[in-house]
Scaffold this motif. Structure first.
Motif, mmCIF file in Angstrom:
data_model
loop_
_atom_site.group_PDB
_atom_site.id
_atom_site.type_symbol
_atom_site.label_atom_id
_atom_site.label_comp_id
_atom_site.label_asym_id
_atom_site.label_seq_id
_atom_site.Cartn_x
_atom_site.Cartn_y
_atom_site.Cartn_z
ATOM 1 N N GLU A 1 -3.592 -11.282 10.409
ATOM 2 C CA GLU A 1 -2.744 -10.047 10.142
ATOM 3 C C GLU A 1 -2.217 -9.399 11.408
ATOM 4 O O GLU A 1 -1.913 -8.268 11.296
ATOM 5 C CB GLU A 1 -3.342 -8.944 9.191
ATOM 6 C CG GLU A 1 -3.665 -9.509 7.697
ATOM 7 C CD GLU A 1 -2.316 -9.704 7.136
ATOM 8 O OE1 GLU A 1 -1.262 -9.275 7.603
ATOM 9 O OE2 GLU A 1 -2.237 -10.622 6.132
ATOM 10 N N SER B 1 -6.337 -10.629 -5.024
ATOM 11 C CA SER B 1 -5.626 -9.630 -4.051
ATOM 12 C C SER B 1 -6.040 -8.234 -4.154
ATOM 13 O O SER B 1 -6.139 -7.442 -3.485
ATOM 14 C CB SER B 1 -4.008 -9.777 -4.352
ATOM 15 O OG SER B 1 -3.429 -8.943 -3.531
ATOM 16 N N GLY C 1 -7.948 -5.488 -1.682
ATOM 17 C CA GLY C 1 -7.684 -3.909 -1.520
ATOM 18 C C GLY C 1 -8.608 -3.065 -2.036
ATOM 19 O O GLY C 1 -8.944 -1.834 -1.082
ATOM 20 N N VAL D 1 -11.414 -2.894 1.228
ATOM 21 C CA VAL D 1 -10.591 -2.432 2.270
ATOM 22 C C VAL D 1 -10.648 -1.088 2.176
ATOM 23 O O VAL D 1 -11.134 -0.248 3.114
ATOM 24 C CB VAL D 1 -9.019 -2.947 2.484
ATOM 25 C CG1 VAL D 1 -8.360 -2.490 3.635
ATOM 26 C CG2 VAL D 1 -9.278 -4.359 2.844
ATOM 27 N N ASN E 1 -13.674 -7.851 4.330
ATOM 28 C CA ASN E 1 -12.613 -8.383 3.265
ATOM 29 C C ASN E 1 -13.275 -9.602 2.553
ATOM 30 O O ASN E 1 -13.054 -9.611 1.385
ATOM 31 C CB ASN E 1 -11.398 -8.470 3.948
ATOM 32 C CG ASN E 1 -11.455 -9.530 4.905
ATOM 33 O OD1 ASN E 1 -12.245 -10.303 5.213
ATOM 34 N ND2 ASN E 1 -10.231 -9.662 5.732
ATOM 35 N N PRO F 1 -3.524 -5.239 5.119
ATOM 36 C CA PRO F 1 -4.108 -4.129 4.426
ATOM 37 C C PRO F 1 -5.069 -3.087 5.349
ATOM 38 O O PRO F 1 -5.058 -2.013 5.108
ATOM 39 C CB PRO F 1 -5.560 -5.110 3.376
ATOM 40 C CG PRO F 1 -4.815 -6.259 3.532
ATOM 41 C CD PRO F 1 -4.147 -6.666 4.591
ATOM 42 N N TYR F 2 -5.994 -3.647 6.432
ATOM 43 C CA TYR F 2 -6.741 -2.582 6.967
ATOM 44 C C TYR F 2 -5.624 -1.829 7.905
ATOM 45 O O TYR F 2 -5.764 -0.720 8.259
ATOM 46 C CB TYR F 2 -7.396 -3.462 8.054
ATOM 47 C CG TYR F 2 -8.835 -4.044 7.298
ATOM 48 C CD1 TYR F 2 -9.769 -2.923 7.274
ATOM 49 C CD2 TYR F 2 -8.923 -5.433 7.085
ATOM 50 C CE1 TYR F 2 -10.991 -3.687 6.471
ATOM 51 C CE2 TYR F 2 -10.132 -5.670 6.318
ATOM 52 C CZ TYR F 2 -11.158 -4.919 6.129
ATOM 53 O OH TYR F 2 -12.292 -5.397 5.338
ATOM 54 N N HIS G 1 -2.785 -0.753 7.555
ATOM 55 C CA HIS G 1 -1.869 -0.001 6.795
ATOM 56 C C HIS G 1 -2.890 1.037 6.154
ATOM 57 O O HIS G 1 -2.443 2.363 6.254
ATOM 58 C CB HIS G 1 -1.214 -0.189 5.753
ATOM 59 C CG HIS G 1 0.297 -1.230 6.032
ATOM 60 N ND1 HIS G 1 1.418 -0.304 6.242
ATOM 61 C CD2 HIS G 1 0.584 -2.350 6.191
ATOM 62 C CE1 HIS G 1 2.198 -1.253 6.573
ATOM 63 N NE2 HIS G 1 1.881 -2.512 6.584
ATOM 64 N N PHE G 2 -3.776 0.620 5.666
ATOM 65 C CA PHE G 2 -4.850 1.810 4.721
ATOM 66 C C PHE G 2 -5.513 2.751 5.919
ATOM 67 O O PHE G 2 -5.544 3.783 5.553
ATOM 68 C CB PHE G 2 -5.771 0.985 4.005
ATOM 69 C CG PHE G 2 -6.744 1.902 3.030
ATOM 70 C CD1 PHE G 2 -6.175 2.337 1.806
ATOM 71 C CD2 PHE G 2 -7.762 2.246 3.234
ATOM 72 C CE1 PHE G 2 -6.839 3.231 0.869
ATOM 73 C CE2 PHE G 2 -8.569 3.279 2.568
ATOM 74 C CZ PHE G 2 -8.027 3.605 1.474
#
Length: 403
Positions: free
Chosen positions: A202, A226, A230, A233, A239, A373-374, A376-377
């Protein structure tokens, strides 16, 4: 997690892993121990790698930040306080505890997502520079004050990244920096960068193929796996726990070997690269910077990455080294590959806990990439805020690092 991260490296397992540049007798540790009821007992307990209750109101004020509300809370907090000190972070508890100068926390009362703790409140804290359970000390994005302009007795605060003394292990925690021109300091910093090291999953490689392949192998809908990714995360977990939730009791190592034997092992090709990877890495090399690729990947992934002939000077993986992020030994290996000093190396990654905090504590400069994911979150959390720079694309790096 691409196919290249099929063997998980659990960032939250084990307690009391030391980071470089720290010891129980460091000036920072001594300073922080003064907040305990018995500083000597606190130091002895920390030497054992255990947590100690530190009491607010003795050496510093303390506020608690809700990580789910951190976007506004951390911004308002840094703007409202003259100095944001080291903070303790817990992904599972979704909270950060931020140290402030004595007598300043009252200014933050009422801020959304911020709880001001009264004097005497105990904070259960691991040793500075160590991970214990899910708690770890992190670096802030601090406020540096401009010198007072003529006719104005009060200095004007401005946001500016400073190296956290908790990570460097030097004395002077809480010291305020004064500069007439912060931008000039940033330019001097950019001229110091001689090497750039990149995380893989990523950051350079899209994880779609890996997760889809795992879903097909496990016999669960791709959307289900998926969604589980999420969920873990958001909880700050490894993950790979998504696979464990989809198949309770699974041995991921054994399943990985079974997949390889069945011809469903790791695959990587040009389509797995993010579009900005080749042009960005090429531009950095053309600018005379050494480019290193090093992430938590399998030995097979290392072979596949090298087969892609990326514009990089060297490619290495955690499995080849026998050590994975966030272990300090991983970043010691990275520093060796860069052929320069840690402070002249920039580490780029999407994972605040695995990439940004341990790289900074190893003395490297850091760039948090808002991707995956990481990325953004946790982009607005305090660990991502610890980065020297925050970017949305690798294509920003060549211009950013141009002197």
């Amino acid at each position: 997690m691409t196919e290249t991260t099929a063997v998980p490296q659990d960032p939250t397992s084990g307690g009391g892993r030391p980071r470089p540049g720290h010891s129980a007798t460091s000036a920072v540790t001594d300073w922080m121990s003064q907040a305990a009821r018995s500083p000597s007992a606190a130091l002895a307990t920390w030497r054992l790698g255990e947590q100690v209750p530190l009491h607010t109101g003795r050496v510093w004020d303390l506020v608690e930040v809700d990580l789910e509300l951190a976007r506004g809370a951390m911004t308002e907090l840094t703007e409202a306080s003259e100095h944001v000190g080291p903070h303790l972070v817990s992904g599972m508890e979704r909270a950060a505890w931020v140290l402030l100068p004595l007598g300043t926390s009252y200014r933050l009362a009422g801020l959304k997502g911020v709880l001001v703790h009264a004097a005497g409140w105990p904070l259960l804290a691991p040793p500075p520079g160590r991970y214990v359970g899910d708690r770890t000390w992190s670096c802030p994005a601090t406020v540096v004050t401009r010198k007072a302009s003529r006719g104005n007795a009060s200095p004007r605060p401005t946001r500016y990244a400073k190296r956290c003394t908790t990570c460097t292990g030097s004395a002077g925690v809480g010291r305020r920096l004064d500069t007439a021109e912060p931008v000039a300091g940033v330019r001097r910093l950019l001229r110091m960068i001689e090497a750039v090291a990149f995380d893989v999953g990523e950051t350079l490689i899209k994880d779609d193929r890996g997760w889809n392949s795992w879903a097909d192998w496990l016999g669960v809908p791709r959307h289900t796996l998926s969604a589980l990714v999420g969920a873990v995360v958001a909880q700050g977990r490894d993950n790979a726990d998504a696979i464990r939730l989809a198949r309770p009791g699974i041995s991921i190592d054994a399943e990985h070997r079974a997949r390889e034997a069945a011809g469903h092992g790791e695959r990587l090709d040009e389509s797995d690269l993010y579009p900005d990877v080749r042009p960005s890495l090429s531009a950095l090399r053309d600018a005379g910077l050494r480019v290193v690729v090093a992430g938590n990947q399998s030995a097979r992934a290392g072979e596949l990455l090298r087969a892609l002939r990326l514009p990089a000077d060297v490619v290495a993986t955690s499995a080849e080294w026998g050590v994975a992020k966030p272990d300090p030994a991983f970043f010691a290996r990275v520093i060796t590959l860069t052929n320069t000093a840690p402070e002249r190396t920039l580490y780029v990654g999407d994972h605040p806990h695995n990439d940004i905090v341990p790289a900074a504590c190893a003395g490297l400069r850091t760039a948090h990439l808002r991707r995956g994911p990481y990325g953004h979150f946790w982009a607005d959390g305090p660990e991502a805020a610890a980065a020297d720079w925050r970017i949305d694309s690798l294509s920003e790096l060549p211009a950013l690092l141009r002197p």
